[in-house]
Design an enzyme around this catalytic site. Structure first.
Site, PDB file in Angstrom:
ATOM      1  CE  LYS A 214      -3.453   2.448   2.684  1.00 52.05           C
ATOM      2  NZ  LYS A 214      -4.380   2.473   3.809  1.00 52.05           N
ATOM      3  CD  GLU A 220       8.947  -6.145   7.325  1.00 50.06           C
ATOM      4  OE1 GLU A 220       8.736  -5.003   6.837  1.00 50.06           O
ATOM      5  OE2 GLU A 220       8.727  -6.433   8.517  1.00 50.06           O
ATOM      6  N   GLY A 271      -4.908  -1.613   4.809  1.00 51.19           N
ATOM      7  CA  GLY A 271      -4.112  -2.744   4.313  1.00 51.19           C
ATOM      8  C   GLY A 271      -4.793  -4.090   4.538  1.00 51.19           C
ATOM      9  NE  ARG A 272      -6.601  -3.679  10.652  1.00 44.62           N
ATOM     10  CZ  ARG A 272      -5.909  -2.550  10.791  1.00 44.62           C
ATOM     11  NH1 ARG A 272      -4.747  -2.404  10.193  1.00 44.62           N
ATOM     12  NH2 ARG A 272      -6.372  -1.560  11.536  1.00 44.62           N
ATOM     13  CD  GLU A 357      -2.029  -4.315  11.301  1.00 46.06           C
ATOM     14  OE1 GLU A 357      -2.648  -4.208  10.235  1.00 46.06           O
ATOM     15  OE2 GLU A 357      -0.798  -4.509  11.350  1.00 46.06           O
ATOM     16  CG  HIS A 388      -5.041 -35.695  16.172  1.00 47.59           C
ATOM     17  ND1 HIS A 388      -5.337 -36.913  16.750  1.00 47.59           N
ATOM     18  CD2 HIS A 388      -5.967 -35.493  15.206  1.00 47.59           C
ATOM     19  CE1 HIS A 388      -6.379 -37.442  16.129  1.00 47.59           C
ATOM     20  NE2 HIS A 388      -6.789 -36.592  15.188  1.00 47.59           N
ATOM     21  CE  LYS A 497       5.707  -0.852  10.111  1.00 46.72           C
ATOM     22  NZ  LYS A 497       4.757  -0.153   9.255  1.00 46.72           N
TER      23      LYS A 497
HETATM   24  O1  F6P Z   1       3.132  -2.896   9.715  1.00 45.44           O
HETATM   25  C1  F6P Z   1       1.760  -3.117   9.602  1.00 45.44           C
HETATM   26  C2  F6P Z   1       1.312  -2.819   8.237  1.00 45.44           C
HETATM   27  O2  F6P Z   1       1.256  -1.450   8.079  1.00 45.44           O
HETATM   28  C3  F6P Z   1      -0.035  -3.470   7.955  1.00 45.44           C
HETATM   29  O3  F6P Z   1      -1.091  -2.724   8.436  1.00 45.44           O
HETATM   30  C4  F6P Z   1       0.006  -3.607   6.484  1.00 45.44           C
HETATM   31  O4  F6P Z   1      -0.951  -4.505   6.007  1.00 45.44           O
HETATM   32  C5  F6P Z   1       1.430  -4.066   6.274  1.00 45.44           C
HETATM   33  O5  F6P Z   1       2.160  -3.348   7.235  1.00 45.44           O
HETATM   34  C6  F6P Z   1       1.983  -3.862   4.904  1.00 45.44           C
HETATM   35  O6  F6P Z   1       1.964  -2.523   4.538  1.00 45.44           O
HETATM   36  P1  F6P Z   1       2.167  -2.103   3.031  1.00 45.44           P
HETATM   37  O7  F6P Z   1       1.087  -2.719   2.229  1.00 45.44           O
HETATM   38  O8  F6P Z   1       2.125  -0.614   3.029  1.00 45.44           O
HETATM   39  O9  F6P Z   1       3.513  -2.625   2.583  1.00 45.44           O
END
Ligand code: F6P
Length: 532
Positions: A214, A220, A271-272, A357, A388, A497
């Site tokens: 987003k 990452e 995002g979610r 979240e 199990h 972060k």
């Molecule tokens: O760190 C949490 C978050 O901001 C989530 O809310 C989001 O889904 C995820 O990181 C990824 O964010 P982006 O889509 O901006 O890379």
């Protein structure tokens, strides 16, 4: 362009009279409620506490509540002006107050024709709707081109959180509908072992990378995207326009990164809550444009139900009210999710982000500390595997943990014997949790009276999956609204972060200046031991 109006003030659940009434009711009758007696007293309990919405059949009959409890919970919803809170979301108000944003993921599945209801402010959202339609059409046309391109054998989605979990969960759920011959991979973790293991099996000329973010700033994703681009170039890849696409609200950053094929979305999509947007491209590549539209249609049917059904038959609200009853009155701290379908194996991970979240917050919208608990811990594994492993605790542990079973009536395979064995196990687990077994003082004693929900789909297909996920979204909305919190920000992930950014260079330099002693000790040790 729509400008979100400020969100009106709404009362918080603990401030309204129904809260005290519920407390008194809990002390008088709720605490000692017994499911077995409730079924004995009301032969129609199953019918009274179950309903079907948009292809999702919900059996709520094994919730620890009866009509008087539900009536008080509905009073609570009314006194918190839940319908007005819902309508504020469907009007495009600034429901996400701390980021001054509207919350309109529902608009992504609002169809151009044949809408099942018209929200009050829909006419003011014309330009948003036009952009949604244009982007959806472009994204689905692109998905179809990828599907028709036999040279592309592997699609790698690079994204994390909402840019990973939704598409991954849905492509696994609908995998039986995917065209054979194309592999989908999901890389999320900054741990290079994940990307390295995926790249090992790939041919750069036959691979499409989707960079899903987003913000297009997430550490990452950007780290993985850069490594993927380096690998692609090192393999002799040249045509980045053909082999990379970006799914983002930050199209400028994607272009700067060197990606010319981009599909955008908007800040009013959390995002979610974004699997319905361009973030859903992997789903469309897997199941095709028509399938993706059915996914949206299923979610829209649930939106229409949430927007229009009377409160007493409003399924997302009923689920949220039982969640609140368990969390704030019974004091249950977690909920276990047990999907009895191999395709739903990532549903627990998806719902963990959605619920925790969104509602893992300790202050209300005004920033005041909350006097009551909020999000339960959500956790789970597919059945029957969980049986199990940890079901021992669900049946005989000291904590009561409501269980949500998700089952699918029809299998998408033809192996004889399996499906009935699977379904018998769902039914048996819910039955055992409720009925228990008497062995006073002995090790075979099951207390029973343990609550569960059964959500039942006829088939796992795009429309039913869409409805199931929208149901969960609105349930989370309702509990957040009752608690008076902003379910649509996530400041709690920011501190880590910032700290990681400070720590990363220290692992090369070994500089521990200004660090607390525990972090300094580990930085010093890792600076000696680890490579870059
Ligand atoms: O760190 C949490 C978050 O901001 C989530 O809310 C989001 O889904 C995820 O990181 C990824 O964010 P982006 O889509 O901006 O890379």
């Amino acid at each position: 362009m729509h400008t979100p109006a400020p969100l009106p003030d709404f009362p918080r659940c603990d401030e309204v009279p129904a809260w005290a009434a519920l407390r008194a009711h809990f002390d008088a009758a709720g605490r000692s409620f017994d499911l077995r007696q409730a079924f004995a007293a009301d032969p129609r309990r199953f019918e009274a506490f179950s309903q079907e919405v948009a292809g999702v059949f919900a059996d709520l009959s094994r919730h620890l509540l009866d009509a008087p409890t539900e009536a008080l919970l509905l009073d609570l919803a009314r006194q918190c002006r839940l319908p007005e809170q819902r309508d504020a979301m469907f009007r495009g108000d600034q429901v996400n107050l701390t980021e001054q944003r509207a919350v309109m993921h529902w608009l992504l599945r609002y169809p151009t024709e044949g809408a099942q209801w018209a929200p009050e402010g829909i006419d003011g959202l014309d330009s948003e709707r036009r952009e949604v339609t244009q982007t959806l059409d472009a994204m689905l046309a692109y998905a179809e081109r990828v599907r028709a391109d036999a040279d592309i054998t592997d699609v790698v989605n690079i994204g994390i959180g909402g840019s990973d979990l939704g598409p991954q969960m849905a492509t696994l759920a609908l995998g039986h509908l995917a065209a054979p011959g194309r592999r989908l991979h999901f890389v999320s973790n900054v741990d290079g072992h994940e990307l390295a293991s995926v790249l090992r099996g790939l041919d750069a000329r036959r691979t499409l990378f989707l960079i899903a973010s987003k913000t297009f700033t997430t550490l990452e994703t950007m780290t993985n995207a850069r490594s993927a681009r380096d690998w692609f170039l090192a393999q002799g890849g040249t045509d980045t326009a053909r082999h990379f696409a970006a799914l983002t609200t930050n199209v400028a950053a994607a272009r700067e990164f060197g990606i010319s094929t981009t599909f955008g979305f908007w800040d009013w999509v959390g995002g979610r809550y974004s699997m319905w947007s361009a973030i859903g491209l992997p789903i469309a590549i897997a199941i095709g444009a028509a399938g993706f539209r059915q996914l949206l249609a299923g979610a829209h049917a649930m939106d229409a139900h949430f927007a229009t059904a009377p409160l007493a038959r409003n399924l997302p609200l009923r689920l949220a009210l039982s969640d609140l009853w368990y969390r704030n009155f019974h004091g249950f701290t977690s909920r276990s999710l047990a999907p009895y379908h191999f395709g739903l194996r990532r549903l627990p991970a998806y719902l963990q982000q959605l619920e925790m979240e969104s509602n893992g917050k300790r202050v209300d919208r005004a920033g005041r500390p909350l006097p009551c608990a909020t999000s339960p811990v959500l956790w789970g594994e597919p059945g029957t595997n969980g049986q199990h492993a940890f079901f021992q605790m669900l049946h005989q542990g000291t904590d009561v943990i409501p269980v949500e079973f998700v089952a699918v009536a029809e299998a998408a395979h033809a192996l004889p014997g399996h499906q009935h064995a699977l379904l018998a196990n769902v039914l048996a687990q819910a039955q055992a949790l409720m009925q228990g077994q008497a062995d006073p003082g002995g090790h075979r004693d099951f207390p029973g009276n343990r609550p569960s929900t059964v959500l039942l789909l006829k088939r796992l297909e795009p429309a039913s999956l869409g409805a199931l996920i929208a149901l969960q979204e609105h349930r989370v909305f309702c509990s957040g609204a009752l608690w008076g919190i902003n379910s649509f920000d996530q400041w709690g992930v920011e501190l880590g972060k910032v700290l990681a950014k400070d720590i990363a260079p220290r692992l090369s330099s070994g500089d521990v200046t200004g660090l607390d002693p525990a972090t300094a000790g580990l930085v010093a040790r890792l600076a000696r031991q680890s490579g870059s």
